[in-house]
Scaffold this motif. Structure first.
Motif, short mmCIF file in Angstrom:
data_model
loop_
_atom_site.label_atom_id
_atom_site.label_comp_id
_atom_site.label_asym_id
_atom_site.label_seq_id
_atom_site.Cartn_x
_atom_site.Cartn_y
_atom_site.Cartn_z
N ALA A 13 0.96 -1.16 0.00
CA ALA A 13 -0.10 -0.13 -0.11
C ALA A 13 0.68 1.10 -0.10
CB ALA A 13 -0.97 -0.08 0.98
N ASP A 14 2.30 1.04 -0.15
CA ASP A 14 3.03 2.36 -0.06
C ASP A 14 2.78 3.59 -0.77
OD1 ASP A 14 4.52 1.24 1.88
OD2 ASP A 14 6.04 0.69 0.83
N PRO A 15 2.31 3.30 -2.28
CA PRO A 15 2.12 4.48 -3.27
C PRO A 15 0.64 5.13 -2.43
CG PRO A 15 1.84 2.47 -4.43
CD PRO A 15 2.32 2.18 -3.19
N TYR A 16 -0.19 4.48 -1.84
CA TYR A 16 -1.48 5.17 -1.30
C TYR A 16 -1.02 5.78 -0.06
CZ TYR A 16 -5.94 5.41 1.37
OH TYR A 16 -7.00 5.79 2.05
N VAL A 17 -0.27 5.15 0.78
CA VAL A 17 0.31 5.71 1.93
C VAL A 17 1.03 6.99 1.89
CG1 VAL A 17 2.00 5.44 4.16
CG2 VAL A 17 0.39 3.50 3.34
N ASP A 18 1.67 7.23 0.76
CA ASP A 18 2.73 8.27 0.50
C ASP A 18 1.91 9.34 -0.15
OD1 ASP A 18 4.79 7.21 1.87
OD2 ASP A 18 5.40 6.42 0.02
N GLY A 19 0.62 9.17 -0.72
CA GLY A 19 -0.17 10.13 -1.31
C GLY A 19 -1.19 10.77 -0.76
N GLU A 20 -1.66 11.71 -1.27
CA GLU A 20 -2.67 12.69 -0.61
C GLU A 20 -3.92 11.86 -0.28
OE1 GLU A 20 -4.80 15.79 0.83
OE2 GLU A 20 -2.81 15.79 0.16
N LYS A 21 -4.35 10.56 -0.75
CA LYS A 21 -5.60 9.84 -0.34
C LYS A 21 -5.03 9.41 1.14
CE LYS A 21 -8.07 8.66 -4.40
NZ LYS A 21 -9.25 8.31 -4.23
N GLY A 22 -3.69 8.92 1.23
CA GLY A 22 -3.32 8.27 2.27
C GLY A 22 -3.42 9.43 3.46
N ARG A 23 -2.98 10.48 3.38
CA ARG A 23 -3.18 11.78 4.30
C ARG A 23 -4.27 12.02 4.47
NH1 ARG A 23 1.16 12.99 1.20
NH2 ARG A 23 0.47 14.09 -0.42
N GLN A 24 -5.34 11.93 3.65
CA GLN A 24 -6.84 12.18 3.91
C GLN A 24 -7.41 10.93 4.81
OE1 GLN A 24 -8.74 12.54 0.28
NE2 GLN A 24 -7.81 14.47 -0.14
N MET A 25 -6.78 9.93 4.60
CA MET A 25 -7.52 8.68 5.42
C MET A 25 -6.75 8.78 6.83
SD MET A 25 -9.12 5.95 5.40
CE MET A 25 -9.68 5.74 3.69
N VAL A 26 -5.94 9.34 7.10
CA VAL A 26 -5.22 9.28 8.53
C VAL A 26 -6.34 10.00 9.23
CG1 VAL A 26 -3.72 10.50 9.90
CG2 VAL A 26 -2.83 9.06 7.98
N LYS A 27 -6.97 11.22 8.77
CA LYS A 27 -7.77 12.14 9.03
C LYS A 27 -9.20 11.45 9.37
CE LYS A 27 -5.48 16.55 7.93
NZ LYS A 27 -4.33 15.94 8.95
N ARG A 28 -9.36 10.67 8.42
CA ARG A 28 -10.68 9.96 8.18
C ARG A 28 -10.73 8.79 9.41
NH1 ARG A 28 -12.61 7.64 2.64
NH2 ARG A 28 -14.34 6.69 3.84
N LEU A 29 -9.58 8.28 9.68
CA LEU A 29 -9.52 7.40 10.82
C LEU A 29 -9.67 7.92 12.24
CD1 LEU A 29 -6.69 5.07 9.21
CD2 LEU A 29 -9.32 4.56 9.42
N GLY A 30 -9.73 9.33 12.46
CA GLY A 30 -9.79 9.93 13.52
C GLY A 30 -8.33 10.23 14.18
N VAL A 31 -7.19 10.18 13.47
CA VAL A 31 -6.01 10.50 14.07
C VAL A 31 -5.84 11.74 13.67
CG1 VAL A 31 -3.51 9.91 13.94
CG2 VAL A 31 -5.34 8.39 13.42
N SER A 32 -5.54 12.84 14.50
CA SER A 32 -5.29 14.20 14.55
C SER A 32 -3.85 14.56 14.67
CB SER A 32 -6.12 15.01 15.75
OG SER A 32 -5.29 14.56 16.94
N GLY A 33 -3.44 15.52 13.97
CA GLY A 33 -1.98 15.85 13.98
C GLY A 33 -1.35 15.71 12.74
N ASP A 34 -0.06 15.79 12.51
CA ASP A 34 0.59 15.54 11.37
C ASP A 34 1.02 14.03 11.10
OD1 ASP A 34 1.60 15.82 8.78
OD2 ASP A 34 3.60 17.17 9.40
N TYR A 35 0.38 13.23 10.93
CA TYR A 35 0.71 11.85 10.84
C TYR A 35 0.57 11.17 9.74
CZ TYR A 35 0.85 11.20 16.02
OH TYR A 35 1.55 11.28 17.44
N ARG A 36 1.11 10.01 9.30
CA ARG A 36 1.38 9.06 8.31
C ARG A 36 0.96 7.86 8.55
NH1 ARG A 36 6.44 9.07 5.52
NH2 ARG A 36 5.32 7.71 4.34
N ILE A 37 0.31 7.30 7.52
CA ILE A 37 0.10 5.89 7.90
C ILE A 37 1.70 5.10 7.52
CG2 ILE A 37 -0.60 3.34 6.73
CD1 ILE A 37 -3.21 5.40 6.04
N MET A 38 2.32 4.30 8.42
CA MET A 38 3.42 3.91 8.30
C MET A 38 3.42 2.40 7.88
SD MET A 38 5.70 6.19 8.89
CE MET A 38 5.49 7.65 9.58
#
Length: 183
Positions: free
Chosen positions: A132-157
């Motif tokens: 899933a790395d291409p997703y994680v590193d892209g805009e959709k991954g950043r949006q998903m972090v927020k949709r999952l309820g994670v606040s702040g500047d976080y990335r899916i690792m």
């Protein structure tokens, strides 16, 4: 041999799961093992989200598949019938780390490993998902972090699938010369 060592030596990646969901008790134990994983400077900054929403997991998988189909390296793998980046597992642990942390990848990887070892010890299957790395590193991954309820500047690792295994993969032989002692 002690149960922890046995689990480490016997655990294998599982890519076929029953549809039955893991129990609430299993879910809570796995979240606790992630939280107790070592982390740099004991900052405890990583966040682990257990996703059991089938529609959301399918949406992420479809987005990942679309990205992989445009990548010559993964096009063939993403073209298989019934492709699902999470192998239709009923639970996926999404481990997130702060984008600014020098050790976020390591902190999240050890949490993922704790989840996998504990899952195996409970008779569950698991698989570390790196596709899933291409997703994680892209805009959709950043949006998903927020949709999952994670606040702040976080990335899916990283992500870890967990469920009741339909298969018990045999261990593959380990290469010679990848472990040794210097005295």
């Amino acid at each position: 041999m002690n149960q922890v060592i046995r689990s480490i030596l016997k655990r294998r990646s599982v890519r076929q799961y029953d549809k039955e969901q893991i129990t609430e008790e299993q879910l809570q134990v796995l979240l606790q093992t992630a939280a107790m994983a070592p982390n740099a400077y004991d900052r405890q900054e990583r966040v682990t989200v257990a996703v059991q929403n089938r529609a959301l997991l399918d949406e992420i998988s479809k987005d990942v598949q679309t990205m992989l189909l445009s990548d010559p390296l993964y096009r063939e793998e993403a073209s298989v019938p019934d492709f699902h980046v999470f192998f239709h597992a009923p639970t996926v642990f999404v481990v997130c780390g702060p984008a600014y942390s020098k050790y976020a990848i390591q902190d999240c990887a050890v949490a993922a490993e704790n989840i996998q070892i504990a899952a195996h010890a409970m008779g569950l299957g698991s698989c570390y998902i790196g596709l899933a790395d291409p997703y994680v590193d892209g805009e959709k991954g950043r949006q998903m972090v927020k949709r999952l309820g994670v606040s702040g500047d976080y990335r899916i690792m990283c992500c870890v699938t967990v469920g009741l295994p339909k298969e018990q993969p045999n261990p593959t032989p380990r290469k010679e010369g990848v472990t040794f002692v210097v005295r």
